[in-house]
Design an enzyme around this catalytic site. Structure first.
Site, PDB file in Angstrom:
ATOM      1  N   GLY A 144      15.607  84.632  44.038  1.00  0.00           N
ATOM      2  CA  GLY A 144      14.263  84.588  44.007  1.00  0.00           C
ATOM      3  C   GLY A 144      13.631  83.308  44.278  1.00  0.00           C
ATOM      4  N   GLY A 145      14.285  82.432  44.862  1.00  0.00           N
ATOM      5  CA  GLY A 145      13.702  81.076  44.869  1.00  0.00           C
ATOM      6  C   GLY A 145      13.306  80.374  43.821  1.00  0.00           C
ATOM      7  N   SER A 226      21.445  83.808  47.094  1.00  0.00           N
ATOM      8  CA  SER A 226      20.205  82.785  47.397  1.00  0.00           C
ATOM      9  C   SER A 226      19.979  81.671  46.264  1.00  0.00           C
ATOM     10  CB  SER A 226      19.003  83.728  47.491  1.00  0.00           C
ATOM     11  OG  SER A 226      17.926  82.904  48.144  1.00  0.00           O
ATOM     12  N   GLU A 353      20.062  85.471  58.556  1.00  0.00           N
ATOM     13  CA  GLU A 353      19.473  84.935  57.349  1.00  0.00           C
ATOM     14  C   GLU A 353      18.142  84.455  57.531  1.00  0.00           C
ATOM     15  OE1 GLU A 353      20.914  84.710  54.504  1.00  0.00           O
ATOM     16  OE2 GLU A 353      23.002  84.495  54.283  1.00  0.00           O
ATOM     17  N   HIS A 466      18.997  88.635  54.828  1.00  0.00           N
ATOM     18  CA  HIS A 466      19.078  87.628  53.720  1.00  0.00           C
ATOM     19  C   HIS A 466      19.044  88.613  52.356  1.00  0.00           C
ATOM     20  CE1 HIS A 466      19.133  84.227  51.110  1.00  0.00           C
ATOM     21  NE2 HIS A 466      18.265  84.747  50.680  1.00  0.00           N
TER      22      HIS A 466
END
Length: 602
Positions: A144-145, A226, A353, A466
């Site tokens: 989730g960055g 991620s 991606e 992604h």
């Protein structure tokens, strides 16, 4: 009319059944109460396929980071006297939900599905039944960055993996965004990396408690996707994390990616910028921290979005930093020096991606059409995704990914921008991480996931996106009520088996001789396995030329064009404009020639 004997028999049978139910009920309840170091927890039995799994949802692993504990490292939990009811997911950590496409399942599926709160440091455990002895443990870290995410999402449900592979699955919540990664480096009141320290404390909890659930603390594999994979690889680099797990799986992310770690100066600047936005600009750090701790978390959320310019995409507003504690140096440096946990890793990427990021603001892109973009829109996209890169750097990308190929298809610019973002942010860093790891003799395995799910709600042009291997890792296609294909169920079972074998033995092939052996990744041949619904195949040197562009050529371009004077800059700009005119002329001439030839045949 029934005889007296028949009635007595029925009464006896009913009493026997009632007694059996009561005994069974008490036996089941006794089985699902576990004593941890902090107190007793009650779980629940879940029906899964043709059996059951015991789930413990929402077990606290740290003190709630409230009040004076906001922005601090997580604190150890005190004991409780009652039985903790671990039968439903806990709060999600405060975060901004994705509101770009309201009601659209492709984006809504990643939004938190439980209440938001700062009291969010809880974990979940799924254990096979009957209770195992010394089972391998797999700990999931969501992505989730570093800005969003929660362990309660249905796509992260550990029940199928626990049931089919008889492993214990654990997942935890950790703080994200400013509340998890705000930093004034060197200040213990707001050190940065709080979200990573949350994860680390959850790993310590597993070491202390997982044996009570039937798990083996000496056989623990971390896996994540991620930013979750970035987190996993940071634990590989962090000396304090290294004793807390055995192996690691990295899905579409690594700590050496350009988004994964920010500089100390940038972290401090963003903290001070946020403080200014919410009225906490003070004379010293102590006053700033005091002010920030008194702000409503919702106010912090709203303002953290403003810290990075709105025309910049793919940016992590607040993320990991080199704090000298959790992380002692930049990941690239630590990799170069070989300062990482010596163990086995399994790493991989998806075919497309880049596409997931294009619909969030790239010029000409939309989830509602084919997104056939122009050369100009491609160039505008590069400006947005590479804001600090010179015009010459962006022109080098354009030349390498488009002009050099001489591709005449309408989709070429769309596909090129997908490749640019995917290669630069995900694929090439993951390959570089794996290469450095394997150069020191550590066993590594690499995969290339190329199956597009039949349940994917995003448009066809977005391909194998992604994040959309996760449902296959967790066994969602085994759920009969969801209309996955039989081939997808087989693929999911195969992936779960690969992952579990790797967790148990350090090798995805396990102890069996399968038809297609997954070879180890060596820095020389770089073998990898494709994962799809047809048949897996082994290839070598994935995206090798493209990755050489990013690791060797592109940095040189930036270095050589960084200090040119204005006259040369104008000359080169004029040359590139002329070159563009020549490309347009060439295309028109080819079109004219084609039409002339077709007319000649009439």
């Amino acid at each position: 009319m029934q005889s007296k004997g028949t009635i007595i028999s029925i009464q006896f049978l009913l009493r026997f059944l009632l007694l059996w139910v009561l005994i069974g009920k008490s036996h089941t309840e006794e089985d699902i109460i576990i004593t941890t170091k902090n107190g007793k927890v009650r779980g629940m039995n879940l029906p899964v396929l043709d059996g059951t799994v015991t789930a413990f949802l929402g077990i606290p692993y740290a003190q709630p980071p409230l009040g004076r504990l906001r922005f601090k490292k997580p604190q150890f939990l005190t004991k409780w006297s009652d039985i903790w009811n671990a039968t439903k997911h806990a709060n999600s950590c405060y975060q901004n939900a994705d509101q770009s496409f309201p009601g659209f399942p492709g984006s809504e599926m990643w939004n938190p599905n439980t209440d938001l709160s700062e009291d969010c440091l809880y974990l979940n455990v799924w254990s096979p039944t009957p209770k195992p002895k010394n089972a391998t443990v797999m700990i999931w870290i969501y992505g989730g960055g570093f800005q969003t995410g929660t362990s309660s999402l249905p796509v992260y449900d550990g029940k199928f993996l626990a049931r089919v592979e008889r492993v214990i699955v654990v997942s935890m919540n950790y703080r994200v965004g400013a509340l998890g990664f705000l930093a004034l480096p060197g200040n213990p009141e707001i050190p940065g990396n709080m979200g990573l320290f949350d994860q680390q404390l959850a790993l310590q909890w597993v070491q202390k408690n997982i044996a009570a659930f039937g798990g083996n603390p000496k056989s623990v594999t971390l896996f994540g996707e991620s930013a979750g994979a970035g987190s996993v690889s940071l634990h590989l680099l962090s000396p304090r994390s290294q004793p807390l797990f055995t192996r690691a799986i990295l899905q579409s992310g690594s700590s050496n990616a350009p988004w994964a770690v920010m500089s100390l100066d940038e972290a401090k600047n963003r903290t001070l910028t946020l403080a200014k936005f919410i009225g906490c600009s003070k004379e010293n750090d102590t006053e700033i921290i005091k002010c920030l701790r008194n702000k409503d978390p919702q106010e912090i959320l709203l303002n953290e979005l403003l810290v990075v310019p709105s025309d910049t995409l793919l940016s992590v507003n607040f993320g990991p930093v080199v704090d000298g504690d959790f992380l002692t140096d930049m990941p690239d440096t630590l990799l170069q020096l070989g300062q990482f946990k010596k163990t086995q890793i399994l790493v991989g990427v998806n075919k497309d991606e880049g596409t997931a990021f294009l619909v969030y603001g790239a010029p000409g892109f939309s989830k509602d059409n084919d997104s056939i973009i122009t050369r100009k829109e491609f160039q505008e996209g590069l400006k947005i995704y590479f804001p600090g890169v010179s015009e010459f750097g962006r022109e080098a990308i354009l030349f390498y990914y488009v002009d050099l190929l001489d591709d005449q298809r309408a989709e070429k610019y769309r596909e090129a921008l997908d490749d640019v973002l995917g290669d630069y942010n995900i694929i090439c860093p993951a390959l570089e991480f794996t290469t450095k790891f394997s150069e020191l003799g550590n066993n590594a395995f690499f995969y290339y996931f190329e199956h597009r799910s039949s349940q994917l709600p995003w448009p066809e042009w977005m391909g194998v996106m992604h994040g959309y291997e996760i449902e296959f890792v967790f066994g969602l296609p085994l759920e009969r009520r969801v209309n996955y294909t039989r081939a997808e169920e087989i693929l999911s079972r195969s992936i779960m088996n690969y992952w579990a074998n790797f967790a148990k033995y350090g090798n995805p092939n396990g102890t069996q001789n399968n038809s297609t052996r997954w070879p180890a990744f060596r820095s020389t041949d770089q073998k990898y396995l494709t994962l799809n619904a047809e048949s897996p195949k082994v290839y070598t040197k994935l995206r090798a030329q493209q990755c050489r562009f990013w690791t060797l050529f592109f940095p040189k371009v930036l270095e050589m064009t960084g200090n040119i004077d204005e006259a040369e800059r104008e000359w080169r700009a004029g040359f590139y404009r002329w070159n563009n005119y020549m490309m347009d002329w060439k295309n028109q001439f080819n079109d004219y020639t084609s039409k002339k030839e077709s007319c000649a045949g009439l």
